[in-house]
Design a protein around this motif. Structure first.
Motif, PDB file in Angstrom:
ATOM      1  N   VAL A 133      -6.437 -33.219  -4.493  1.00 20.31           N
ATOM      2  CA  VAL A 133      -6.768 -32.288  -3.798  1.00 20.31           C
ATOM      3  C   VAL A 133      -5.359 -32.397  -2.532  1.00 20.31           C
ATOM      4  CG1 VAL A 133      -7.623 -30.996  -1.306  1.00 20.31           C
ATOM      5  CG2 VAL A 133      -8.739 -31.824  -3.513  1.00 20.31           C
ATOM      6  N   LEU A 134      -5.088 -31.270  -2.754  1.00 16.78           N
ATOM      7  CA  LEU A 134      -3.111 -31.501  -1.761  1.00 16.78           C
ATOM      8  C   LEU A 134      -3.590 -31.037  -0.494  1.00 16.78           C
ATOM      9  CD1 LEU A 134      -0.530 -32.119  -1.311  1.00 16.78           C
ATOM     10  CD2 LEU A 134       0.396 -29.846  -2.844  1.00 16.78           C
ATOM     11  N   ILE A 135      -3.120 -31.432   0.540  1.00 13.50           N
ATOM     12  CA  ILE A 135      -3.080 -30.717   1.835  1.00 13.50           C
ATOM     13  C   ILE A 135      -1.925 -30.383   2.411  1.00 13.50           C
ATOM     14  CG2 ILE A 135      -5.092 -31.125   4.561  1.00 13.50           C
ATOM     15  CD1 ILE A 135      -5.973 -32.775   3.128  1.00 13.50           C
ATOM     16  N   VAL A 136      -1.295 -29.624   2.757  1.00 13.90           N
ATOM     17  CA  VAL A 136      -0.240 -29.282   3.255  1.00 13.90           C
ATOM     18  C   VAL A 136      -0.276 -28.160   4.957  1.00 13.90           C
ATOM     19  CG1 VAL A 136       1.199 -29.383   1.052  1.00 13.90           C
ATOM     20  CG2 VAL A 136       0.089 -27.064   2.135  1.00 13.90           C
ATOM     21  N   GLY A 137       0.524 -28.356   5.850  1.00 13.99           N
ATOM     22  CA  GLY A 137       1.098 -27.439   6.765  1.00 13.99           C
ATOM     23  C   GLY A 137       1.714 -28.225   7.578  1.00 13.99           C
ATOM     24  N   ALA A 138       1.276 -27.514   8.899  1.00 18.84           N
ATOM     25  CA  ALA A 138       2.833 -27.862   9.435  1.00 18.84           C
ATOM     26  C   ALA A 138       1.195 -29.278  10.717  1.00 18.84           C
ATOM     27  CB  ALA A 138       2.726 -27.201  11.058  1.00 18.84           C
ATOM     28  N   SER A 139       1.803 -29.132  12.521  1.00 20.18           N
ATOM     29  CA  SER A 139       1.883 -30.294  12.755  1.00 20.18           C
ATOM     30  C   SER A 139      -0.143 -30.678  13.208  1.00 20.18           C
ATOM     31  CB  SER A 139       1.398 -30.397  14.326  1.00 20.18           C
ATOM     32  OG  SER A 139       1.489 -28.504  14.852  1.00 20.18           O
ATOM     33  N   SER A 140      -0.970 -29.273  12.820  1.00 23.48           N
ATOM     34  CA  SER A 140      -1.989 -29.687  12.771  1.00 23.48           C
ATOM     35  C   SER A 140      -3.018 -30.040  11.520  1.00 23.48           C
ATOM     36  CB  SER A 140      -2.914 -28.652  12.521  1.00 23.48           C
ATOM     37  OG  SER A 140      -3.196 -27.509  14.071  1.00 23.48           O
ATOM     38  N   VAL A 159     -12.390 -37.491  -5.566  1.00 25.42           N
ATOM     39  CA  VAL A 159     -11.316 -36.622  -5.747  1.00 25.42           C
ATOM     40  C   VAL A 159     -10.367 -38.152  -4.950  1.00 25.42           C
ATOM     41  CG1 VAL A 159     -12.623 -34.491  -5.055  1.00 25.42           C
ATOM     42  CG2 VAL A 159     -11.047 -35.135  -2.882  1.00 25.42           C
ATOM     43  N   GLN A 160      -8.990 -37.597  -5.301  1.00 25.53           N
ATOM     44  CA  GLN A 160      -7.911 -38.034  -4.978  1.00 25.53           C
ATOM     45  C   GLN A 160      -6.862 -37.075  -3.759  1.00 25.53           C
ATOM     46  OE1 GLN A 160      -5.302 -39.501  -8.106  1.00 25.53           O
ATOM     47  NE2 GLN A 160      -7.139 -39.656  -9.501  1.00 25.53           N
ATOM     48  N   ILE A 161      -6.326 -37.466  -3.302  1.00 30.26           N
ATOM     49  CA  ILE A 161      -6.328 -36.626  -2.153  1.00 30.26           C
ATOM     50  C   ILE A 161      -4.787 -36.892  -1.742  1.00 30.26           C
ATOM     51  CG2 ILE A 161      -6.566 -35.856   0.771  1.00 30.26           C
ATOM     52  CD1 ILE A 161      -9.245 -36.854   0.561  1.00 30.26           C
ATOM     53  N   ARG A 162      -4.046 -36.067  -1.620  1.00 30.93           N
ATOM     54  CA  ARG A 162      -2.426 -35.691  -0.983  1.00 30.93           C
ATOM     55  C   ARG A 162      -2.348 -35.379  -0.099  1.00 30.93           C
ATOM     56  NH1 ARG A 162       3.317 -37.083  -4.442  1.00 30.93           N
ATOM     57  NH2 ARG A 162       4.479 -37.198  -2.817  1.00 30.93           N
ATOM     58  N   ARG A 163      -2.026 -35.792   1.082  1.00 33.79           N
ATOM     59  CA  ARG A 163      -1.725 -35.132   2.317  1.00 33.79           C
ATOM     60  C   ARG A 163      -0.251 -35.110   2.729  1.00 33.79           C
ATOM     61  NH1 ARG A 163      -1.596 -36.229   7.838  1.00 33.79           N
ATOM     62  NH2 ARG A 163      -2.449 -38.150   7.649  1.00 33.79           N
ATOM     63  N   LYS A 164       0.356 -33.727   3.962  1.00 41.03           N
ATOM     64  CA  LYS A 164       1.737 -33.294   3.409  1.00 41.03           C
ATOM     65  C   LYS A 164       1.997 -32.762   4.807  1.00 41.03           C
ATOM     66  CE  LYS A 164       7.003 -33.361   3.809  1.00 41.03           C
ATOM     67  NZ  LYS A 164       7.379 -34.426   3.693  1.00 41.03           N
ATOM     68  N   GLY A 165       2.012 -32.749   6.044  1.00 39.11           N
ATOM     69  CA  GLY A 165       2.296 -32.572   7.534  1.00 39.11           C
ATOM     70  C   GLY A 165       3.547 -32.507   7.810  1.00 39.11           C
ATOM     71  N   PRO A 192      -1.800 -31.219  -8.341  1.00 37.47           N
ATOM     72  CA  PRO A 192      -3.668 -30.810  -7.729  1.00 37.47           C
ATOM     73  C   PRO A 192      -4.360 -29.857  -8.604  1.00 37.47           C
ATOM     74  CG  PRO A 192      -1.805 -29.692  -6.192  1.00 37.47           C
ATOM     75  CD  PRO A 192      -1.460 -30.239  -7.738  1.00 37.47           C
ATOM     76  N   ASP A 193      -5.946 -29.572  -8.782  1.00 37.12           N
ATOM     77  CA  ASP A 193      -6.647 -29.204  -8.322  1.00 37.12           C
ATOM     78  C   ASP A 193      -7.022 -28.314  -7.677  1.00 37.12           C
ATOM     79  OD1 ASP A 193      -7.796 -30.497 -11.162  1.00 37.12           O
ATOM     80  OD2 ASP A 193      -8.188 -31.612 -10.155  1.00 37.12           O
ATOM     81  N   VAL A 194      -6.241 -28.689  -5.864  1.00 32.04           N
ATOM     82  CA  VAL A 194      -6.694 -27.364  -5.092  1.00 32.04           C
ATOM     83  C   VAL A 194      -6.065 -27.512  -4.101  1.00 32.04           C
ATOM     84  CG1 VAL A 194      -8.274 -26.834  -3.124  1.00 32.04           C
ATOM     85  CG2 VAL A 194      -9.113 -27.596  -5.333  1.00 32.04           C
ATOM     86  N   VAL A 195      -5.415 -26.167  -3.819  1.00 33.93           N
ATOM     87  CA  VAL A 195      -4.477 -27.186  -2.536  1.00 33.93           C
ATOM     88  C   VAL A 195      -4.926 -26.293  -1.121  1.00 33.93           C
ATOM     89  CG1 VAL A 195      -1.517 -26.309  -1.871  1.00 33.93           C
ATOM     90  CG2 VAL A 195      -2.486 -26.684  -3.878  1.00 33.93           C
ATOM     91  N   ALA A 242      -3.951 -23.947  -9.963  1.00 37.61           N
ATOM     92  CA  ALA A 242      -4.972 -24.571  -9.038  1.00 37.61           C
ATOM     93  C   ALA A 242      -4.852 -23.877  -8.303  1.00 37.61           C
ATOM     94  CB  ALA A 242      -3.834 -25.807  -8.007  1.00 37.61           C
ATOM     95  N   ASP A 243      -5.921 -24.186  -7.438  1.00 32.82           N
ATOM     96  CA  ASP A 243      -6.186 -22.864  -6.395  1.00 32.82           C
ATOM     97  C   ASP A 243      -5.939 -23.386  -5.215  1.00 32.82           C
ATOM     98  OD1 ASP A 243      -8.014 -21.108  -8.631  1.00 32.82           O
ATOM     99  OD2 ASP A 243      -9.299 -22.320  -7.799  1.00 32.82           O
ATOM    100  N   LEU A 244      -5.341 -21.866  -4.284  1.00 31.20           N
ATOM    101  CA  LEU A 244      -5.487 -22.000  -2.986  1.00 31.20           C
ATOM    102  C   LEU A 244      -5.760 -21.879  -2.223  1.00 31.20           C
ATOM    103  CD1 LEU A 244      -2.499 -23.127  -0.750  1.00 31.20           C
ATOM    104  CD2 LEU A 244      -1.594 -20.388  -1.723  1.00 31.20           C
ATOM    105  N   ILE A 245      -5.928 -22.181  -1.121  1.00 34.97           N
ATOM    106  CA  ILE A 245      -7.198 -22.041   0.012  1.00 34.97           C
ATOM    107  C   ILE A 245      -6.184 -22.245   1.457  1.00 34.97           C
ATOM    108  CG2 ILE A 245      -8.765 -22.783   1.042  1.00 34.97           C
ATOM    109  CD1 ILE A 245     -10.177 -24.231  -1.636  1.00 34.97           C
ATOM    110  N   LEU A 246      -6.373 -21.613   2.001  1.00 32.28           N
ATOM    111  CA  LEU A 246      -5.178 -20.954   3.735  1.00 32.28           C
ATOM    112  C   LEU A 246      -6.811 -20.670   4.568  1.00 32.28           C
ATOM    113  CD1 LEU A 246      -2.329 -18.576   2.936  1.00 32.28           C
ATOM    114  CD2 LEU A 246      -2.343 -21.239   2.986  1.00 32.28           C
ATOM    115  N   LEU A 247      -5.690 -21.884   5.456  1.00 32.86           N
ATOM    116  CA  LEU A 247      -6.461 -22.326   7.151  1.00 32.86           C
ATOM    117  C   LEU A 247      -6.359 -21.353   7.696  1.00 32.86           C
ATOM    118  CD1 LEU A 247      -7.328 -25.978   6.852  1.00 32.86           C
ATOM    119  CD2 LEU A 247      -8.716 -24.041   5.849  1.00 32.86           C
ATOM    120  N   GLY A 248      -7.566 -20.512   8.471  1.00 36.14           N
ATOM    121  CA  GLY A 248      -6.487 -19.923   9.009  1.00 36.14           C
ATOM    122  C   GLY A 248      -6.742 -20.199  10.807  1.00 36.14           C
TER     123      GLY A 248
END
Length: 502
Positions: A133-140, A159-165, A192-195, A242-248
């Motif tokens: 799982v890859l997690i990306v985004g701004a300050s949050s 899962v293996q996780i990588r995060r970039k903010g 990743p399988d999921v972003v 991979a699948d993209l999931i965007l958080l509101g």
């Protein structure tokens, strides 16, 4: 309407049970339990510790009841004990052949024939669990929400996780930071399988299109250009498989900023879902009971401020609150494998089972007010013959999400410990699990009997020969009795919590 919190509204059903009625109802429930369970069974459940929590006691007792007594014994015992009450006696008479209902006959959605065992069918149709799982985004994502979500996923999921903010970035200013290019490089390296991504907090500003045109927020031109950028990001991810999931974005303290966030969320949701991505709302997750800004929060016994002094960013405690809710949402989107509990002390041979998976499916032809969502906890591995079914019905002004939000860990553990599938269909917020009198009225009970249950039997690894139990709370307690009385030969145990039965 009074509410306990945003996710669990109080069921405002009027109480009209008289004192004599309360005595009779209590005697009736006691008769059910005594008829179903032997004294040894009841003593075992009481002393074993099965009643340490209401939910645990409920499902332990339900499972035991389903194993030790046929429903026929219930009917016979109750008929003998409450014979003077004509109406009640008729409820438990052996059903006669149904009369020809003509145009009002219930319709059953045709389901494909499948000769495989439930276990074989489940193994063949279950999607692969994400491993990266890859997690990306701004300050949050750089700070509280991202760090707490990563920590929770690492503690609970295999899962293996990588995060970039990166603070002060988004999709409107690629000259400051080019997120599509960054994500393209990250998915190529990490595979990743999921972003999971979150953008928007810094995007409420003028946007420049490829032709140099400048578009202000709230204009059609801005929405069109932002849509193009969201969809480009989606294709970059999904072209790799991979699948993209965007958080509101969540509610903000400033009303003006909140208005802008609502509009940005609508644009983002429409853009990502139009090209096959997934959108998860976080607005209500961060709001108070009235949908407004929430300043304080209690998470797993700790209380404190939810947001920083700016009314935008989250404290660590607020990030934990958001991570809990987001984990539940992510579990519904993909069949992540949960981590097993630690090995038992001084035991080398016992391998503890993994907690049950939380699965989401869609049921056909839902009645008015229902989205036809089915959520279920399925313990694994699944035996070839399948597993017993416990049907769990929600109350009024609620949905299966209420069980997941408040009881996720307990229900997952219980499904694993008892070896049952706990299935939670969506009956609508006030369908009462009943059929209307007029032909055009919604028919929630008919749908549950003839469409929902047959469909979930096909979609979940249920053992058709195993005993079944139906459990409900409030409106769902009423529905549990209604379903069991309609089909006493199919439901070997029925349990209701605070049922609407008067």
């Amino acid at each position: 309407m009074p509410v306990a919190d945003k996710y669990r509204p109080v069921d405002p059903t009027p109480t009209t049970l008289s004192a004599p009625g309360a005595v009779l109802t209590g005697a009736w429930v006691l008769a059910i339990l005594v008829s179903l369970a032997s004294p040894a069974t009841l003593q075992t459940e009481a002393t074993y510790g099965g009643w340490s929590t209401p939910v645990q006691g409920l499902l332990r007792t339900t499972a035991s009841i389903a194993r030790v007594a046929p429903f026929a014994a219930l009917r016979d015992a109750l008929d003998a004990r409450i014979d003077p009450f004509d109406r009640t006696t008729r409820w438990f008479e052996t059903p006669s052949e149904p009369a020809d209902e003509g145009d009002d006959a219930p319709t059953t959605t045709a389901l494909p024939t499948d000769n495989r065992t439930p276990g074989e069918r489940w193994a063949a149709t279950r999607p692969a669990a994400p491993r990266k799982v890859l997690i990306v985004g701004a300050s949050s994502i750089q700070y509280a929400i991202g760090t707490e979500l990563e920590r929770r996923m690492a503690d609970h999921l295999d899962v293996q996780i990588r995060r970039k903010g990166k603070v002060s970035t988004g999709l409107t200013r690629p000259d400051v930071f080019d997120w599509p290019a960054e994500v393209e490089q990250l998915v190529a390296e990490f595979k990743p399988d999921v972003v999971v991504g979150q953008f928007g907090g810094n995007d409420g500003q003028n946007i420049v299109d490829d032709d140099g045109g400048i578009h202000a927020v709230y204009t059609d031109g801005w929405a069109a250009e932002y849509t193009r950028r969201v969809q480009r990001l989606t294709r970059i991810v999904e072209d790799t498989g991979a699948d993209l999931i965007l958080l509101g974005m969540p509610v903000m303290r400033s009303d003006t900023f909140t208005k802008k966030i609502r509009w940005l969320n609508d644009v983002t949701r429409d853009a990502v879902t139009a090209v096959g991505g997934t959108y998860i709302d976080t607005f209500d997750l961060a709001a108070d009971a009235r949908g407004g800004y929430r300043a304080d929060v209690t998470v797993e016994g700790s209380s404190g401020r939810m947001r920083m002094d700016d009314g935008i960013h989250f404290t660590r405690l607020g990030g934990r609150h958001m991570a809990v809710g987001l984990m539940n949402a992510l579990l519904l989107e993909h069949p992540y494998k949960r981590l097993a509990p630690p090995d038992p002390i001084d035991t080398d041979d016992v391998v503890p089972p993994r907690p049950a998976r939380l699965i989401q499916r869609t049921l056909p032809d839902p009645p008015t007010g229902s989205r036809g969502i089915l959520r279920a906890y399925v313990p694994e591995p699944v035996p070839d013959q399948g597993l017993p079914l416990v049907l769990l019905l929600h109350g009024a002004w609620d949905a299966p999400r209420g069980f997941v939000d408040h009881l996720d860990a307990s229900l997952a553990d219980l499904a694993t410990e008892l070896g049952v599938v706990i299935a939670m269909p969506d009956g609508g917020p006030h369908g009462w699990w009943l059929d209307g009198e007029a032909p055009d009225d919604p028919h929630h009970l008919r749908w549950l009997r003839h469409t929902a249950v047959p469909s979930l039997l096909q979609q979940l690894p249920i053992d058709p020969a195993a005993p079944r139990a139906v459990v409900g709370i409030s409106m769902g307690g009423h529905g549990a009795f209604a379903l069991a009385l309609e089909e006493p030969e199919r439901w070997q145990a029925v349990t209701a919590l605070s049922p609407v039965t008067d």
